[in-house]
Design an enzyme around this catalytic site. Structure first.
Site, PDB file in Angstrom:
ATOM      1  N   GLY A  74       0.983  -1.191   0.219  1.00  0.00           N
ATOM      2  CA  GLY A  74       0.193  -0.002   0.076  1.00  0.00           C
ATOM      3  C   GLY A  74       0.921   1.163   0.017  1.00  0.00           C
ATOM      4  CB  CYS A 128       5.281  -4.223  -0.014  1.00  0.00           C
ATOM      5  SG  CYS A 128       6.426  -3.066  -0.635  1.00  0.00           S
ATOM      6  CG  HIS A 133       4.739  -6.926  -4.290  1.00  0.00           C
ATOM      7  ND1 HIS A 133       3.464  -6.456  -3.652  1.00  0.00           N
ATOM      8  CD2 HIS A 133       5.352  -5.653  -4.116  1.00  0.00           C
ATOM      9  CE1 HIS A 133       3.483  -5.554  -3.323  1.00  0.00           C
ATOM     10  NE2 HIS A 133       4.543  -4.835  -3.681  1.00  0.00           N
ATOM     11  CD  GLU A 184       1.662  -9.747  -3.811  1.00  0.00           C
ATOM     12  OE1 GLU A 184       2.841 -10.292  -3.251  1.00  0.00           O
ATOM     13  OE2 GLU A 184       1.564  -8.380  -3.931  1.00  0.00           O
TER      14      GLU A 184
HETATM   15  N1  GLN Z   1       4.388   2.599   0.475  1.00  0.00           N
HETATM   16  C1  GLN Z   1       5.676   1.738   0.708  1.00  0.00           C
HETATM   17  C2  GLN Z   1       6.850   2.247  -0.410  1.00  0.00           C
HETATM   18  O1  GLN Z   1       6.923   2.995  -1.108  1.00  0.00           O
HETATM   19  C3  GLN Z   1       5.187   0.292   0.322  1.00  0.00           C
HETATM   20  C4  GLN Z   1       4.883   0.017  -1.152  1.00  0.00           C
HETATM   21  C5  GLN Z   1       4.140  -1.334  -1.264  1.00  0.00           C
HETATM   22  O2  GLN Z   1       3.708  -1.754  -0.573  1.00  0.00           O
HETATM   23  N2  GLN Z   1       4.370  -1.605  -2.565  1.00  0.00           N
HETATM   24  O3  GLN Z   1       7.954   1.601   0.289  1.00  0.00           O
END
Ligand code: GLN
Length: 540
Positions: free
Chosen positions: A350, A377, A512, A514
């Site tokens: 997020g 993340c 990630h 997933e």
């Molecule tokens: N916002 C966080 C970052 O930029 C995590 C990004 C994400 O979860 N893809 O590091």
């Protein structure tokens, strides 16, 4: 492959399933996606409007259909396999500014269409089939140059080397008690008006309905194709049943005959059949709460939902995903109510401040109640902040993405390298700062960790999409309090995996996972997470 009547018919899944079916007959295939919208970079499009952004190994932020392609075919795609109209125009205009056209008039035909054909046919000698999906719906103004390009391709490469598959919808009308073919007829007329006669019609129908012989004949007659080229693309219980359904209707044979292609081996769909059995006859069930921000739009967590399904399937289990809006947790005083009957808590990726408190509450709840936790993340970063604040008791620990903090346990890389430990930068007021770490990066696992047990190897590679990092400077403090960094970048500077060894299963990953999970090759982290959740469910 084109689509008609309405959008959201699942063209990506259909194209990917055809790819899987051709592979099952021994064909070497690839898939390519053309998006008629003008955005140059799908990465900047809102997940609310467009579903998730999929990341390739080489760091392209692409349309989520590439995710379907990878999941169905097992191929890893690259930047070069997705193009938008915006990119086509940007490339041409750059050439024009450089003077490459020597003053010639730059036009949709031939310049735009040539670039599209070049994209479609790149390395064509390497493959038996290139399956090319044109985004959007036939009849849209934006799709016209793309349709014109494939019309020209047919003319250049010939009838035996090209095949047009058109995906349409047969709506059911209660009042008439039948599937209506008229929208399909009109959509095919639209295609014919730009010089394209489809060879195969894939007709989406509701799972309750059957495509009758009568309807098939009628479509064949009005749309000018043989009746056995009208294939029912029925809603399936699972998208992974689609290759089996196409095979039953002989789609493979139709394509093969039409293009003069001999399968290299007898079609082998055994892995898909086995998957089908595990998907539809699970022995167990497990409930997992996913705490996110775009929970009302499941497409924004597409790969995540798929990966959970793959993991569950590998454990002969079904998975029931409870989507929880992080902000609802924040405003509630009864946190336990969100996790009633839940065997696992997952906080996905997020961006930005909204909902972060709710995500931290969820991580804390999982930690304190020994519920399996997977943080992906941002979900990892929030778990680290929560742990730093409440367990390691690091004063004013936080993420500099969200606030000014004296101890940015999560920060932009240049903050702590430049500043001898004191740099505190706020990135508010619209300032983003830093560039994203995108695509595949190697990671080394410590041998005495859960992560190593799960992956069964020391060197792994996973895909990233983030700006902020866990600050390696806090390694000792976090470790002393019970959170270890079990995966690091090869230079030891970037924490990629954290875990809490005293907890049954508490893992955060900066990447990630997933994105790389596939139904026939489920991601080990998801398989093991589901295993741990199933163990936990026995305690409920
Ligand atoms: N916002 C966080 C970052 O930029 C995590 C990004 C994400 O979860 N893809 O590091």
């Amino acid at each position: 492959m084109t689509g008609g009547v309405v959008s959201s018919l699942g063209k990506g899944v259909c194209a990917a399933a055809i790819g899987a079916l051709l592979q099952a007959g021994g064909a070497k295939i690839t898939l390519r996606k053309l998006d008629p919208y003008l955005n140059i970079d799908p990465g900047t499009m809102s997940p609310i409007q467009h579903g998730e952004v999929f990341i390739t190994d080489d760091g392209a932020e692409t349309d989520l259909d590439l995710g379907h392609y990878e999941r169905f075919t097992g191929i890893s795609f690259s930047k070069k396999d997705n193009i938008t109209a915006g990119q086509v125009y940007a490339q041409l205009l750059e050439k024009e500014r450089r003077g490459d056209y020597l003053g010639a008039t730059v036009q949709v035909i031939p310049h735009v269409t040539d670039r599209i054909k070049e994209f479609i046919t790149r390395d064509h000698e390497t493959y038996d089939f290139i399956i090319c999906e044109i985004g959007g719906t036939v009849g849209d103004i934006e799709s016209l140059p793309f349709l014109e390009a494939i019309r020209q391709l047919r003319n250049e490469k010939g009838h035996d080397a090209t095949l047009f598959i058109h995906l349409t919808l047969l709506p059911w009308l209660d009042a008439a008690g039948e599937l209506k073919t008229k929208p399909t007829q009109h959509s095919v007329k639209d295609l014919q008006s730009v010089g394209i006669q489809p060879d195969i019609l894939l007709c989406r129908i509701d799972k309750e309905q059957q495509l009758s012989d009568e309807a098939r004949q009628k479509i064949a007659l009005f749309c000018n194709i043989p009746a056995h080229h009208v294939i029912a693309a029925q809603d399936m219980k699972s998208i992974y049943d689609v290759p089996l359904s196409y095979n039953e209707q002989g789609l493979n044979t139709v394509i093969g005959k039409r293009l003069g292609w001999q399968t290299k081996k007898a079609i082998d769909l055994k892995p898909w059949q086995a998957l089908h059995r595990r998907l539809h006859y699970p022995e167990k069930n497990v409930s997992i709460a996913v705490i996110g921000k775009y929970t009302h739009l499941v497409d924004s967590y597409k790969s995540l939902a798929e990966a959970l399904t793959h993991g569950a399937c590998a454990m002969n289990s079904a998975v029931d995903i409870k989507w929880v809006d992080a902000e609802n947790i924040e405003t509630s005083t009864e946190h336990a109510s969100f996790f009633d009957g839940i065997s696992g808590i997952l906080v996905p990726g997020g961006f930005g401040e909204r909902g972060t408190q709710g995500k931290m509450i969820a991580a804390r709840y999982a930690r304190e109640h020994a519920i399996p936790y997977l943080g992906i993340c941002f979900g990892m970063q929030m778990a680290v902040v929560e742990f730093a604040q409440n367990v390691a008791k690091i004063p004013n620990a936080g993420s500099s993405e969200l606030e000014t903090c004296t101890n940015p346990v999560i920060g932009l890389l240049n903050e702590w390298t430049d500043s001898q430990g004191k740099a505190i930068k706020a990135h508010k007021n619209g300032q983003m700062g830093g560039t994203m770490r995108l695509g595949a990066y190697p990671c080394r696992l410590s041998k005495d960790s859960q992560a190593y047990r799960i992956y069964g190897q020391e060197a792994i590679s996973e895909r990233h999409r983030h700006r902020y990092e866990v600050n390696i400077r806090y390694q000792q403090q976090l470790q002393g309090a019970g959170m270890i960094m079990s995966g690091l970048s090869p230079d030891g500077q970037l924490p990629e995996i954290v875990e809490v060894p005293s907890h049954p299963w508490f893992i955060g990953v900066q990447f990630h996972p997933e994105i790389k999970s596939r139904p026939l090759d489920p991601h080990p982290l998801f398989v093991d997470y589901i295993r741990a959740c199933l163990d936990h469910s026995l305690l409920l």
